[in-house]
Design a protein around this motif. Structure first.
Motif, PDB file in Angstrom:
ATOM      1  N   LYS A  46     -19.359  -2.015  20.475  1.00  0.00           N
ATOM      2  CA  LYS A  46     -20.438  -1.017  20.593  1.00  0.00           C
ATOM      3  C   LYS A  46     -19.866   0.390  20.371  1.00  0.00           C
ATOM      4  CE  LYS A  46     -23.329  -3.819  23.647  1.00  0.00           C
ATOM      5  NZ  LYS A  46     -22.523  -5.045  23.500  1.00  0.00           N
ATOM      6  N   TYR A  47     -19.082   0.506  19.316  1.00  0.00           N
ATOM      7  CA  TYR A  47     -18.346   1.741  19.024  1.00  0.00           C
ATOM      8  C   TYR A  47     -19.271   2.771  18.391  1.00  0.00           C
ATOM      9  CZ  TYR A  47     -14.362   4.593  17.441  1.00  0.00           C
ATOM     10  OH  TYR A  47     -13.453   5.600  17.236  1.00  0.00           O
ATOM     11  N   ASP A  48     -19.178   3.999  18.878  1.00  0.00           N
ATOM     12  CA  ASP A  48     -19.913   5.122  18.300  1.00  0.00           C
ATOM     13  C   ASP A  48     -18.928   6.235  17.969  1.00  0.00           C
ATOM     14  OD1 ASP A  48     -22.131   3.642  19.105  1.00  0.00           O
ATOM     15  OD2 ASP A  48     -23.290   5.432  19.560  1.00  0.00           O
ATOM     16  N   GLY A  49     -18.994   6.770  16.747  1.00  0.00           N
ATOM     17  CA  GLY A  49     -18.136   7.887  16.396  1.00  0.00           C
ATOM     18  C   GLY A  49     -17.430   7.664  15.071  1.00  0.00           C
ATOM     19  N   TRP A  50     -16.346   8.412  14.885  1.00  0.00           N
ATOM     20  CA  TRP A  50     -15.538   8.287  13.671  1.00  0.00           C
ATOM     21  C   TRP A  50     -14.247   7.549  14.032  1.00  0.00           C
ATOM     22  CZ3 TRP A  50     -17.198  12.575  16.158  1.00  0.00           C
ATOM     23  CH2 TRP A  50     -16.252  13.326  16.870  1.00  0.00           C
ATOM     24  N   GLY A  51     -13.630   6.933  13.034  1.00  0.00           N
ATOM     25  CA  GLY A  51     -12.393   6.211  13.313  1.00  0.00           C
ATOM     26  C   GLY A  51     -11.793   5.616  12.057  1.00  0.00           C
ATOM     27  N   LEU A  52     -10.595   5.090  12.232  1.00  0.00           N
ATOM     28  CA  LEU A  52      -9.884   4.412  11.156  1.00  0.00           C
ATOM     29  C   LEU A  52      -9.364   3.080  11.673  1.00  0.00           C
ATOM     30  CD1 LEU A  52      -8.655   4.558   8.246  1.00  0.00           C
ATOM     31  CD2 LEU A  52      -6.558   5.408   9.335  1.00  0.00           C
ATOM     32  N   ALA A  53      -9.864   1.997  11.100  1.00  0.00           N
ATOM     33  CA  ALA A  53      -9.371   0.656  11.438  1.00  0.00           C
ATOM     34  C   ALA A  53      -8.213   0.326  10.508  1.00  0.00           C
ATOM     35  CB  ALA A  53     -10.492  -0.371  11.270  1.00  0.00           C
ATOM     36  N   GLU A  54      -7.101  -0.171  11.079  1.00  0.00           N
ATOM     37  CA  GLU A  54      -5.914  -0.451  10.279  1.00  0.00           C
ATOM     38  C   GLU A  54      -5.534  -1.920  10.342  1.00  0.00           C
ATOM     39  OE1 GLU A  54      -3.461   3.627   9.865  1.00  0.00           O
ATOM     40  OE2 GLU A  54      -2.993   2.478  11.671  1.00  0.00           O
ATOM     41  N   TYR A  55      -5.101  -2.429   9.192  1.00  0.00           N
ATOM     42  CA  TYR A  55      -4.785  -3.850   9.046  1.00  0.00           C
ATOM     43  C   TYR A  55      -3.487  -4.033   8.260  1.00  0.00           C
ATOM     44  CZ  TYR A  55      -9.858  -4.229   9.873  1.00  0.00           C
ATOM     45  OH  TYR A  55     -11.129  -4.111  10.383  1.00  0.00           O
ATOM     46  N   LYS A  56      -2.847  -5.172   8.492  1.00  0.00           N
ATOM     47  CA  LYS A  56      -1.778  -5.667   7.621  1.00  0.00           C
ATOM     48  C   LYS A  56      -2.242  -6.995   7.043  1.00  0.00           C
ATOM     49  CE  LYS A  56       2.210  -4.463   7.642  1.00  0.00           C
ATOM     50  NZ  LYS A  56       2.995  -3.625   6.683  1.00  0.00           N
ATOM     51  N   TYR A  57      -1.774  -7.319   5.848  1.00  0.00           N
ATOM     52  CA  TYR A  57      -2.103  -8.621   5.290  1.00  0.00           C
ATOM     53  C   TYR A  57      -1.017  -9.614   5.670  1.00  0.00           C
ATOM     54  CZ  TYR A  57      -3.707 -12.360   2.327  1.00  0.00           C
ATOM     55  OH  TYR A  57      -4.174 -13.582   1.895  1.00  0.00           O
ATOM     56  N   CYS A  58      -1.436 -10.742   6.247  1.00  0.00           N
ATOM     57  CA  CYS A  58      -0.508 -11.783   6.686  1.00  0.00           C
ATOM     58  C   CYS A  58      -0.535 -12.930   5.671  1.00  0.00           C
ATOM     59  CB  CYS A  58      -0.880 -12.286   8.080  1.00  0.00           C
ATOM     60  SG  CYS A  58       0.181 -13.614   8.677  1.00  0.00           S
ATOM     61  N   HIS A  59       0.589 -13.128   4.981  1.00  0.00           N
ATOM     62  CA  HIS A  59       0.651 -14.197   3.978  1.00  0.00           C
ATOM     63  C   HIS A  59       0.609 -15.582   4.635  1.00  0.00           C
ATOM     64  CE1 HIS A  59       1.310 -11.478   0.629  1.00  0.00           C
ATOM     65  NE2 HIS A  59       2.193 -10.821   1.371  1.00  0.00           N
ATOM     66  N   LYS A  60       1.140 -15.678   5.838  1.00  0.00           N
ATOM     67  CA  LYS A  60       1.123 -16.960   6.549  1.00  0.00           C
ATOM     68  C   LYS A  60      -0.305 -17.378   6.879  1.00  0.00           C
ATOM     69  CE  LYS A  60       2.590 -16.953  10.798  1.00  0.00           C
ATOM     70  NZ  LYS A  60       3.519 -16.858  11.956  1.00  0.00           N
TER      71      LYS A  60
END
Length: 329
Positions: free
Chosen positions: A222-236
């Protein structure tokens, strides 16, 4: 109206201040706390003031927190409104990385395996560690053996499975009532520092899986506002792994704003033409990897948009010193 920019010499603060100055008649004032140093880009501000606490700022203006410390400080007092977007106090929860990861686990969002310090053994390495509470950058890195972490303040750290793939994926977004209003995805091909740093080479991407994962987080949190979601790609796993959500403005927001002006419109009532920029090079950051590497990258990415956010003669000299091994960063 006056815009008060907190942490005014961060990259994201300088970008935001310039957009406001160049596209409106509003005054832009940088705000320093007593323990903050004045930077070299004060020409973007109409004035710089120093305060003991943010409570001293005239509340008739618009207060813009830019980094993690200032955003957290304002959220502890209540919601933060910028234009049409309100970041709710509940967003503070993502500053607690344990709380964030526990939420992801409960709603079946993919995250790295968590490790307890007292359970670490030789087979646990290599691993990744970072601070439990967001401070903007902070202590983080890769550990190849137990001796790399034994003297660290482990009670303040999270230890995770190392997702050893190149670069970091990000989804910048604005959200309201648990729904994403607009977003923009990128791939940080290289960053400085290499572990958890800011982008030196950043590319525009589109990926429905990243959009799906980010929307699921925003909806379930239930997030309100600005933001940056960060990910890594997992080859496994053959899937993206959720690393964190930064409830603040991100260092590469210029790339976002240029490609998707809806961010500026919703946050600051600024209208600009969209620019279709595929790749952006941040020269000031890149120079910290050495002048020779910088020249090599610039040659390899001749068609990329080059950005200089701050006066960089000093940074060029630093790049030479790094190449000569006179300075170690």
């Amino acid at each position: 109206m006056i815009y008060y920019i907190l942490q005014p010499f961060s990259d994201q603060a300088i970008v935001i201040a310039r957009f406001i100055k160049e596209n409106s008649s509003k005054r832009v004032v940088g705000v320093l706390l007593l323990d903050e140093k004045k930077g070299k880009s004060d020409e973007v501000y109409d004035d710089i003031i120093t305060v003991r606490t943010y409570d001293e700022i005239n509340d008739l203006g618009v207060i813009v927190p830019t980094g993690a410390p200032s955003t957290e400080a304002l959220l502890r007092k209540g919601d933060v409104q910028l234009g049409k977007i309100k970041m709710k106090k509940e967003s503070l929860g993502v500053f607690d990385k344990v709380n964030f990861l526990n939420h992801c686990r409960q709603v079946s969002l993919p995250i790295p395996l968590m490790l307890e310090f007292n359970e670490l053994k030789s087979s646990s390495f290599p691993l990744f560690y970072k601070e439990k509470n967001e401070k903007g950058g902070g202590l983080r890195g890769k550990a190849n053996r137990f001796s790399d972490v034994e003297n660290l303040p482990h009670e303040n750290l999270i230890f995770q499975e190392l997702i050893d793939s190149k670069g970091t994926y990000g989804v910048a977004f604005l959200a309201k009532n648990g729904r994403i209003l607009t977003s923009f995805s990128h791939f940080e091909e290289e960053s400085y520092p290499r572990t958890g740093g800011s982008a030196t080479i950043i590319k525009k991407i589109e990926d429905s899986r990243l959009d799906q994962l980010t929307q699921k987080f925003v909806e379930t949190y239930k997030y309100d506002g600005w933001g940056l979601a960060e990910y890594k790609y997992c080859h496994k796993r053959q899937d993206f792994v959720f690393m964190e959500v930064n409830a603040k403005f991100w260092a590469s927001c210029l790339f976002t704003f240029k490609n998707n002006p809806e961010f500026l419109d919703m946050l600051f009532d600024i209208s600009i033409e969209k620019e279709d920029i595929n790749t952006m090079i941040y020269i000031n950051r890149l120079l910290k990897t050495g002048l020779l590497n910088t020249l090599k990258v610039l040659y390899s990415y001749k068609g990329a948009k080059k950005i200089i956010l701050k006066p960089f003669i000093k940074t060029i000299i630093l790049g030479v010193f790094i190449d000569l091994k006179l300075v170690k960063l």
